[in-house]
Motif scaffolding. Structure first.
Motif, PDB file in Angstrom:
ATOM      1  N   GLU A  10       0.833  -1.195   0.000  1.00 34.19           N
ATOM      2  CA  GLU A  10       0.000   0.000   0.000  1.00 34.19           C
ATOM      3  C   GLU A  10       0.874   1.254   0.000  1.00 34.19           C
ATOM      4  O   GLU A  10       0.594   2.227  -0.718  1.00 34.19           O
ATOM      5  N   TYR A  11       1.942   1.230   0.794  1.00 33.88           N
ATOM      6  CA  TYR A  11       2.817   2.394   0.834  1.00 33.88           C
ATOM      7  C   TYR A  11       3.513   2.610  -0.508  1.00 33.88           C
ATOM      8  O   TYR A  11       3.676   3.747  -0.961  1.00 33.88           O
TER       9      TYR A  11
ATOM     10  N   GLU B 169       7.198  16.249  -8.392  1.00 35.69           N
ATOM     11  CA  GLU B 169       5.994  16.713  -7.703  1.00 35.69           C
ATOM     12  C   GLU B 169       5.453  15.619  -6.789  1.00 35.69           C
ATOM     13  O   GLU B 169       4.417  15.017  -7.067  1.00 35.69           O
ATOM     14  N   PRO B 170       6.145  15.320  -5.700  1.00 32.65           N
ATOM     15  CA  PRO B 170       5.681  14.245  -4.816  1.00 32.65           C
ATOM     16  C   PRO B 170       4.357  14.590  -4.138  1.00 32.65           C
ATOM     17  O   PRO B 170       4.157  15.734  -3.709  1.00 32.65           O
ATOM     18  N   ASP B 171       3.485  13.607  -4.042  1.00 26.76           N
ATOM     19  CA  ASP B 171       2.201  13.798  -3.360  1.00 26.76           C
ATOM     20  C   ASP B 171       2.411  13.546  -1.866  1.00 26.76           C
ATOM     21  O   ASP B 171       2.043  12.497  -1.332  1.00 26.76           O
TER      22      ASP B 171
ATOM     23  N   LEU C  11       1.170  11.807   4.164  1.00 18.96           N
ATOM     24  CA  LEU C  11       0.755  12.266   5.487  1.00 18.96           C
ATOM     25  C   LEU C  11      -0.543  11.603   5.925  1.00 18.96           C
ATOM     26  O   LEU C  11      -0.697  11.249   7.101  1.00 18.96           O
ATOM     27  N   ARG C  12      -1.472  11.433   4.993  1.00 18.79           N
ATOM     28  CA  ARG C  12      -2.721  10.742   5.342  1.00 18.79           C
ATOM     29  C   ARG C  12      -2.449   9.297   5.739  1.00 18.79           C
ATOM     30  O   ARG C  12      -3.039   8.773   6.706  1.00 18.79           O
ATOM     31  N   PHE C  13      -1.544   8.655   5.016  1.00 21.82           N
ATOM     32  CA  PHE C  13      -1.160   7.284   5.348  1.00 21.82           C
ATOM     33  C   PHE C  13      -0.550   7.229   6.749  1.00 21.82           C
ATOM     34  O   PHE C  13      -0.919   6.374   7.573  1.00 21.82           O
ATOM     35  N   LEU C  14       0.355   8.139   7.039  1.00 26.25           N
ATOM     36  CA  LEU C  14       1.028   8.135   8.341  1.00 26.25           C
ATOM     37  C   LEU C  14       0.079   8.499   9.476  1.00 26.25           C
ATOM     38  O   LEU C  14       0.199   7.958  10.585  1.00 26.25           O
ATOM     39  N   ASP C  15      -0.859   9.386   9.220  1.00 28.53           N
ATOM     40  CA  ASP C  15      -1.871   9.703  10.235  1.00 28.53           C
ATOM     41  C   ASP C  15      -2.641   8.445  10.634  1.00 28.53           C
ATOM     42  O   ASP C  15      -2.907   8.204  11.815  1.00 28.53           O
ATOM     43  N   ARG C  16      -3.013   7.664   9.637  1.00 31.45           N
ATOM     44  CA  ARG C  16      -3.762   6.434   9.912  1.00 31.45           C
ATOM     45  C   ARG C  16      -2.910   5.446  10.707  1.00 31.45           C
ATOM     46  O   ARG C  16      -3.391   4.811  11.651  1.00 31.45           O
TER      47      ARG C  16
ATOM     48  N   SER D 193      13.307   7.838   8.446  1.00 31.00           N
ATOM     49  CA  SER D 193      12.831   7.372   7.156  1.00 31.00           C
ATOM     50  C   SER D 193      12.495   8.585   6.303  1.00 31.00           C
ATOM     51  O   SER D 193      12.296   9.682   6.823  1.00 31.00           O
ATOM     52  N   HIS D 194      12.426   8.401   4.987  1.00 32.08           N
ATOM     53  CA  HIS D 194      12.018   9.521   4.127  1.00 32.08           C
ATOM     54  C   HIS D 194      10.817   9.115   3.288  1.00 32.08           C
ATOM     55  O   HIS D 194      10.603   7.938   2.988  1.00 32.08           O
ATOM     56  N   THR D 195      10.030  10.108   2.911  1.00 33.22           N
ATOM     57  CA  THR D 195       8.753   9.852   2.247  1.00 33.22           C
ATOM     58  C   THR D 195       8.814  10.043   0.737  1.00 33.22           C
ATOM     59  O   THR D 195       7.844   9.721   0.043  1.00 33.22           O
ATOM     60  N   ASP D 196       9.897  10.581   0.214  1.00 30.79           N
ATOM     61  CA  ASP D 196       9.960  10.854  -1.218  1.00 30.79           C
ATOM     62  C   ASP D 196      10.655   9.730  -1.974  1.00 30.79           C
ATOM     63  O   ASP D 196      11.336   8.878  -1.394  1.00 30.79           O
ATOM     64  N   VAL D 197      10.468   9.739  -3.304  1.00 34.45           N
ATOM     65  CA  VAL D 197      10.988   8.696  -4.191  1.00 34.45           C
ATOM     66  C   VAL D 197      11.623   9.367  -5.404  1.00 34.45           C
ATOM     67  O   VAL D 197      11.153  10.415  -5.868  1.00 34.45           O
ATOM     68  N   VAL D 198      12.677   8.750  -5.930  1.00 31.44           N
ATOM     69  CA  VAL D 198      13.308   9.280  -7.135  1.00 31.44           C
ATOM     70  C   VAL D 198      12.382   9.123  -8.337  1.00 31.44           C
ATOM     71  O   VAL D 198      11.491   8.275  -8.336  1.00 31.44           O
ATOM     72  N   PRO D 199      12.576   9.929  -9.379  1.00 29.41           N
ATOM     73  CA  PRO D 199      11.751   9.785 -10.579  1.00 29.41           C
ATOM     74  C   PRO D 199      11.930   8.412 -11.212  1.00 29.41           C
ATOM     75  O   PRO D 199      12.981   7.785 -11.111  1.00 29.41           O
ATOM     76  N   VAL D 200      10.890   7.953 -11.894  1.00 27.58           N
ATOM     77  CA  VAL D 200      10.911   6.656 -12.557  1.00 27.58           C
ATOM     78  C   VAL D 200      10.994   6.861 -14.057  1.00 27.58           C
ATOM     79  O   VAL D 200      10.445   7.819 -14.609  1.00 27.58           O
ATOM     80  N   TYR D 201      11.737   5.976 -14.729  1.00 26.11           N
ATOM     81  CA  TYR D 201      11.755   5.979 -16.188  1.00 26.11           C
ATOM     82  C   TYR D 201      10.493   5.275 -16.670  1.00 26.11           C
ATOM     83  O   TYR D 201      10.386   4.050 -16.625  1.00 26.11           O
ATOM     84  N   GLN D 202       9.533   6.069 -17.120  1.00 26.35           N
ATOM     85  CA  GLN D 202       8.235   5.510 -17.472  1.00 26.35           C
ATOM     86  C   GLN D 202       8.340   4.443 -18.553  1.00 26.35           C
ATOM     87  O   GLN D 202       7.566   3.497 -18.573  1.00 26.35           O
TER      88      GLN D 202
END
Length: 415
Positions: free
Chosen positions: A31-32, A41-43, A48-53, A92-101
């Motif tokens: 899920e994460y 443009e990380p969401d 934050l909603r995930f971590l709140d839960r 821990s960190h919440t961001d991710v590197v860009p993906v090669y689509q």
């Protein structure tokens, strides 16, 4: 991605195991991974909603600190029986590197892309969940921290937060952060990091028509600069290849990453520039290394200048002496689980460098042995059994570190 226990199937990075009957920890991890916190443009709101839960499920208070607009750092706190002692940080960190689509265009399971699966220190959550379910209680307070922008240098994340008053209030004594997978049986643990330098060198020169032999051009200077850096790169590469004692973190890597200049095919440019990514181990004299860069620039010609987009100078490392109480608790716990540790300098860069820079010992560790290092690769995956075993490892480590006996006169000035 978490494939079957025998490794990834013929489906490559998009292979997946059905969620029916799988361990709840695996389902939560999947899920994460589906959260779209990909740069540029990380969401972060979704994270934050995930971590709140999760905080609500774990019955842990959550503090949020907005370091910059839309750059929010979150901290869950599990209070210890003696909160006056220095605390343990699980970072821990919440961001991710860009993906090669293009690498994922034909993936039948887009929600299960494995990006970030080996960046897996969110596993702390499940270790805490199990410890609380067992009725365990730490002696020292444990903080679970989730930081933005680690993948883009940390300026709007940990680099800023270590100077924030709220960081001081955490009263951290020791930190765990992410490590790397290890292809062999041993587990790699990182006690320091190389310093990342991102440098751009500007080479001015005489412009002119492309049909002439113009003297003292920007391109000639650029070639000299590139040759100097790349010759040094080859020297360091040979040092690594010829020594059985060295790992990647023990040498300086040099990679040319950008070249810019020119306006037309038939116009000799008045300026060209080249950028390099340098990663420098803590054994190198940084002032001396910059003098070498200045010499290369001088040798290449007049008027050459350089600037740093990133230049980290701190060379603190964490003690791995058995007499050190933090390292002793860490290593003794691993040995009790028959884990062989290999100590190394981290070859890239994590938030740990900012933590060590303010004098707090930090270890980079992700218990992923028998796993190829595919961090940030398009075919990144994590074996499910390795993932589940890692939760057990963290359970033991968190209890051990949070039970390190009090040091003489150890108190929390913020209580």
């Amino acid at each position: 991605m978490l494939p079957d226990k025998d490794g990834p199937s013929g489906g490559g990075p998009c292979s997946t195991q059905g969620s029916s009957g799988e361990d709840p920890s695996v389902s939560l991890f999947r899920e994460y991974l589906r959260l779209k916190t990909v740069h540029p443009e990380p969401d972060y709101d979704a994270a934050l909603r995930f971590l709140d839960r999760i905080a609500e499920e774990l019955d842990l208070p959550m503090k949020k600190i907005e370091l910059f607009p839309r750059r929010v750092l979150s901290i869950m706190t599990w209070e210890g029986t003696n909160p006056a002692l220095k605390s343990i940080l699980l970072n821990s960190h919440t961001d991710v590197v860009p993906v090669y689509q293009v690498c994922h265009a034909n993936c039948p399971y887009p929600e299960h892309l494995a990006l970030c699966s080996q960046d897996w220190n969110k596993v702390y959550i499940q270790a805490i969940r199990r410890l609380k379910a067992e009725g365990s209680q730490p002696v020292r307070t444990v903080h679970l921290m989730f930081v933005p922008d680690e993948e883009v240098g940390g300026h709007k994340g940990m680099e800023t937060f270590v100077t924030h008053p709220e960081f001081q209030k955490l009263n951290i004594g020791f930190a765990l952060d992410e490590g790397l997978a290890s292809p062999g049986e041993a587990f790699t643990v990182f006690y320091g990091e190389r310093n990342p330098w991102w440098i751009t060198i500007h080479c001015p020169g005489n412009p002119g028509h492309g049909s002439r032999f113009v003297e003292n051009t920007a391109a000639e200077k650029l070639r000299s600069i590139i040759n100097s850096f790349m010759d040094f790169r080859e020297t360091e590469k040979q040092r690594l290849n010829m020594s059985q004692c060295f790992t990647l973190g023990d040498v300086t890597t040099v990679n040319m990453t950008m070249v810019q200049g020119g306006v037309a095919y038939n116009v000799i440019p008045a300026e060209m520039e080249v950028s390099f990514d340098l990663r420098i181990p803590p054994t190198v004299n940084l002032q001396g290394f910059e003098k070498q860069i200045k010499l290369w620039c001088k040798e290449a010609g007049e008027g050459i200048t350089y600037e740093f987009a990133q230049k980290h100078m701190n060379q603190n490392v964490t003690s791995t002496e058995e007499s050190d109480p933090w390292w002793n608790a860490f290593s003794t716990t691993c040995k009790a689980m028959n884990m062989v540790l290999e100590k190394e300098i981290f070859p890239a860069a994590t938030d740990s460098r900012f933590i060590r820079a303010v004098g707090i010992p930090a270890v980079g560790f992700s218990p992923m042995n028998r796993t190829p290092i595919l961090l940030h690769d398009h075919n990144e995956f994590l074996n499910e059994q390795v993932f589940l075993s890692g939760i057990d490892v963290y359970q033991r480590l968190i209890l051990a570190l949070s039970s390190v006996p009090a040091f003489p006169d150890e108190t929390n000035p913020f209580l």
